[in-house]
Design a protein around this motif. Structure first.
Motif, PDB file in Angstrom:
ATOM      1  N   ALA A 208       5.551 -11.541 -17.623  1.00  0.00           N
ATOM      2  CA  ALA A 208       4.328 -11.200 -16.878  1.00  0.00           C
ATOM      3  C   ALA A 208       3.080 -11.548 -17.689  1.00  0.00           C
ATOM      4  O   ALA A 208       2.105 -12.086 -17.145  1.00  0.00           O
ATOM      5  N   CYS A 209       3.124 -11.263 -19.002  1.00  0.00           N
ATOM      6  CA  CYS A 209       1.953 -11.532 -19.858  1.00  0.00           C
ATOM      7  C   CYS A 209       1.600 -13.019 -19.875  1.00  0.00           C
ATOM      8  O   CYS A 209       0.442 -13.381 -20.059  1.00  0.00           O
ATOM      9  N   LYS A 210       2.616 -13.872 -19.707  1.00  0.00           N
ATOM     10  CA  LYS A 210       2.370 -15.318 -19.796  1.00  0.00           C
ATOM     11  C   LYS A 210       1.982 -15.924 -18.455  1.00  0.00           C
ATOM     12  O   LYS A 210       1.808 -17.135 -18.353  1.00  0.00           O
ATOM     13  N   ASN A 211       1.943 -15.107 -17.406  1.00  0.00           N
ATOM     14  CA  ASN A 211       1.649 -15.638 -16.077  1.00  0.00           C
ATOM     15  C   ASN A 211       0.529 -14.860 -15.389  1.00  0.00           C
ATOM     16  O   ASN A 211       0.203 -13.756 -15.798  1.00  0.00           O
ATOM     17  N   ARG A 212      -0.024 -15.448 -14.351  1.00  0.00           N
ATOM     18  CA  ARG A 212      -1.071 -14.798 -13.557  1.00  0.00           C
ATOM     19  C   ARG A 212      -0.776 -15.011 -12.077  1.00  0.00           C
ATOM     20  O   ARG A 212      -0.174 -16.031 -11.703  1.00  0.00           O
ATOM     21  N   TYR A 213      -1.197 -14.042 -11.264  1.00  0.00           N
ATOM     22  CA  TYR A 213      -1.040 -14.178  -9.819  1.00  0.00           C
ATOM     23  C   TYR A 213      -2.338 -14.777  -9.281  1.00  0.00           C
ATOM     24  O   TYR A 213      -3.425 -14.266  -9.569  1.00  0.00           O
ATOM     25  N   ILE A 214      -2.242 -15.891  -8.570  1.00  0.00           N
ATOM     26  CA  ILE A 214      -3.459 -16.546  -8.050  1.00  0.00           C
ATOM     27  C   ILE A 214      -3.451 -16.515  -6.521  1.00  0.00           C
ATOM     28  O   ILE A 214      -2.409 -16.735  -5.889  1.00  0.00           O
ATOM     29  N   MET A 215      -4.599 -16.177  -5.986  1.00  0.00           N
ATOM     30  CA  MET A 215      -4.760 -16.142  -4.526  1.00  0.00           C
ATOM     31  C   MET A 215      -6.000 -16.969  -4.177  1.00  0.00           C
ATOM     32  O   MET A 215      -6.983 -16.924  -4.929  1.00  0.00           O
ATOM     33  N   MET A 216      -5.928 -17.682  -3.080  1.00  0.00           N
ATOM     34  CA  MET A 216      -7.116 -18.460  -2.670  1.00  0.00           C
ATOM     35  C   MET A 216      -7.050 -18.734  -1.168  1.00  0.00           C
ATOM     36  O   MET A 216      -5.969 -18.651  -0.559  1.00  0.00           O
ATOM     37  N   ASN A 217      -8.196 -19.061  -0.615  1.00  0.00           N
ATOM     38  CA  ASN A 217      -8.234 -19.539   0.768  1.00  0.00           C
ATOM     39  C   ASN A 217      -8.478 -21.034   0.699  1.00  0.00           C
ATOM     40  O   ASN A 217      -9.239 -21.507  -0.152  1.00  0.00           O
ATOM     41  N   ALA A 218      -7.800 -21.792   1.594  1.00  0.00           N
ATOM     42  CA  ALA A 218      -7.942 -23.250   1.523  1.00  0.00           C
ATOM     43  C   ALA A 218      -7.906 -23.851   2.921  1.00  0.00           C
ATOM     44  O   ALA A 218      -7.247 -23.319   3.818  1.00  0.00           O
ATOM     45  N   PRO A 219      -8.618 -24.986   3.111  1.00  0.00           N
ATOM     46  CA  PRO A 219      -8.564 -25.642   4.426  1.00  0.00           C
ATOM     47  C   PRO A 219      -7.139 -26.132   4.700  1.00  0.00           C
ATOM     48  O   PRO A 219      -6.499 -26.670   3.782  1.00  0.00           O
ATOM     49  N   LYS A 220      -6.673 -25.944   5.924  1.00  0.00           N
ATOM     50  CA  LYS A 220      -5.305 -26.360   6.296  1.00  0.00           C
ATOM     51  C   LYS A 220      -5.040 -27.807   5.902  1.00  0.00           C
ATOM     52  O   LYS A 220      -3.975 -28.150   5.395  1.00  0.00           O
ATOM     53  N   ALA A 221      -6.057 -28.662   6.120  1.00  0.00           N
ATOM     54  CA  ALA A 221      -5.894 -30.103   5.887  1.00  0.00           C
ATOM     55  C   ALA A 221      -5.613 -30.435   4.423  1.00  0.00           C
ATOM     56  O   ALA A 221      -5.084 -31.494   4.109  1.00  0.00           O
ATOM     57  N   ALA A 242      -7.327 -15.753  10.159  1.00  0.00           N
ATOM     58  CA  ALA A 242      -7.659 -15.514  11.568  1.00  0.00           C
ATOM     59  C   ALA A 242      -8.440 -16.669  12.201  1.00  0.00           C
ATOM     60  O   ALA A 242      -8.300 -16.936  13.390  1.00  0.00           O
ATOM     61  N   ASP A 243      -9.233 -17.394  11.400  1.00  0.00           N
ATOM     62  CA  ASP A 243     -10.072 -18.447  12.003  1.00  0.00           C
ATOM     63  C   ASP A 243      -9.285 -19.701  12.426  1.00  0.00           C
ATOM     64  O   ASP A 243      -9.815 -20.583  13.084  1.00  0.00           O
ATOM     65  N   GLY A 244      -8.028 -19.791  12.045  1.00  0.00           N
ATOM     66  CA  GLY A 244      -7.175 -20.901  12.487  1.00  0.00           C
ATOM     67  C   GLY A 244      -7.316 -22.181  11.681  1.00  0.00           C
ATOM     68  O   GLY A 244      -6.460 -23.049  11.749  1.00  0.00           O
TER      69      GLY A 244
END
Ligand code: PRT
Ligand code: ZN
Length: 283
Positions: A208-221, A242-244
């Motif tokens: 766990a110490c050597k890793n990170r959880y990454i979250m992001m929003n990205a265009p489908k394309a 929700a915006d599709g």
């Protein structure tokens, strides 16, 4: 189950931090010989580091955390379960800077002062260097200036002590870090299960110490291009927004790559990038 740890030394604060981070709760250890873990059937046995390998070998303690240098020097009959990322150092042979000795083969018939006679003897024998070992329990670095020895063999981490004592390293003969050790004896099943759980907690915490959880929003394309940039442990989780038009991408990446990844995905249109530490990770 009893775990032997260093009472008061270089490894102590790292060990306490590790044990607390993997969920064990206990009172301060200062001036105590035995400390009970409140939320597990574990007792911490507080010892001088030199005694830990033998206590574990003899089964007085079931497990221990100690430098690999001590385990090897004592030739302790214990099982090494896991290397830990602290207490890192090298055992090095060094000579005064002004000495004409530049290689270990020139140490023939010289006097070498050390607190690690067994590791040093094995190295000298293996390399067929017949030198005299002078065993000292401390202040090894000053032996050449006191004319007790021509060379020394001692632990080095930053190298400052060697430099301030006018010494140059000829060779690192052994690399060490703190290690988790256990008795070779088979334990009663309740102790074996606590031992397995301890090892699982430590390994999952270290990953766990050597890793990170990454979250992001990205265009489908841009999904495919962004996914190619993620040095993920496993396939990322993709969720529609929700915006599709946008997607949420979640995954685990190595900590060392996180800023590079952040930069690259941002350039591909990712937004709301969130990177968080992980408490524990089992692969
Ligand atoms: O009291 P007790 O017997 O429990 O402890 P101790 O005094 O024998 O050992 P301690 O607490 O000094 O070290 C515990 C363990 O830390 C060692 O067995 C190694 O596994 C690890 N370790 C990591 C080190 C060093 N780095 C280290 N640099 N142990 C000792 N040193 C000493 C070295 O001997 C030299 O005197 O630090 C000096 C060199 O340091 P630098 O940074 O100047 O290179
Ligand atoms: Zn010691």
């Amino acid at each position: 189950m009893k775990i032997a740890i260093q009472k008061n030394g270089r490894l102590t604060s790292n060990i306490i931090e590790l044990l607390k981070n993997i969920g064990y709760e206990f009172d301060p250890i200062k001036n105590k010989l035995l400390v009970k873990v409140r939320n597990a059937d574990i007792e911490l046995l507080l010892l001088r580091d030199d005694d830990i390998p033998e206590y574990v070998q003899d089964g007085i303690a079931d497990a221990g955390i100690v430098g690999l240098n001590i385990v090897k020097e004592k030739s302790a009959q214990v099982k090494i379960l896991c290397d830990l990322p602290f207490g890192c150092c090298d055992l090095a042979i060094a000579v005064p800077k002004k000495s004409r000795i530049n290689t270990v083969s020139q140490l023939k018939n010289m006097n070498i002062a050390t607190s690690y006679p067994n590791i040093l003897r094995k190295f000298l024998n293996k390399n067929k260097i017949p030198a005299n070992i002078i065993e000292l329990s401390g202040s090894v670095e000053i032996a050449p200036s006191l004319n007790i020895a021509n060379a020394i063999c001692d632990l080095v981490s930053s190298g400052i002590t060697m430099r301030t004592n006018g010494l140059k390293v000829l060779k690192n003969i052994f690399s060490s870090s703190a290690t988790l050790i256990r008795t070779k004896n088979r334990l009663p099943s309740n102790k074996e299960s606590i031992m397995n759980n301890l090892l699982l907690r430590i390994k999952s915490y270290l990953i766990a110490c050597k890793n990170r959880y990454i979250m992001m929003n990205a265009p489908k394309a841009k999904l495919n291009q962004i996914c190619e940039m993620l040095p993920a442990l496993s396939s990322p989780t993709i969720m529609p927004l929700a915006d599709g038009k946008m997607l949420a991408i979640h995954t685990v990446i190595p900590q060392k790559d996180m800023y590079e990844v952040m930069d690259k995905v941002k350039k591909k249109g990712a937004s709301g990038i969130l990177i968080v530490p992980i408490q524990s990770l089992i692969i």
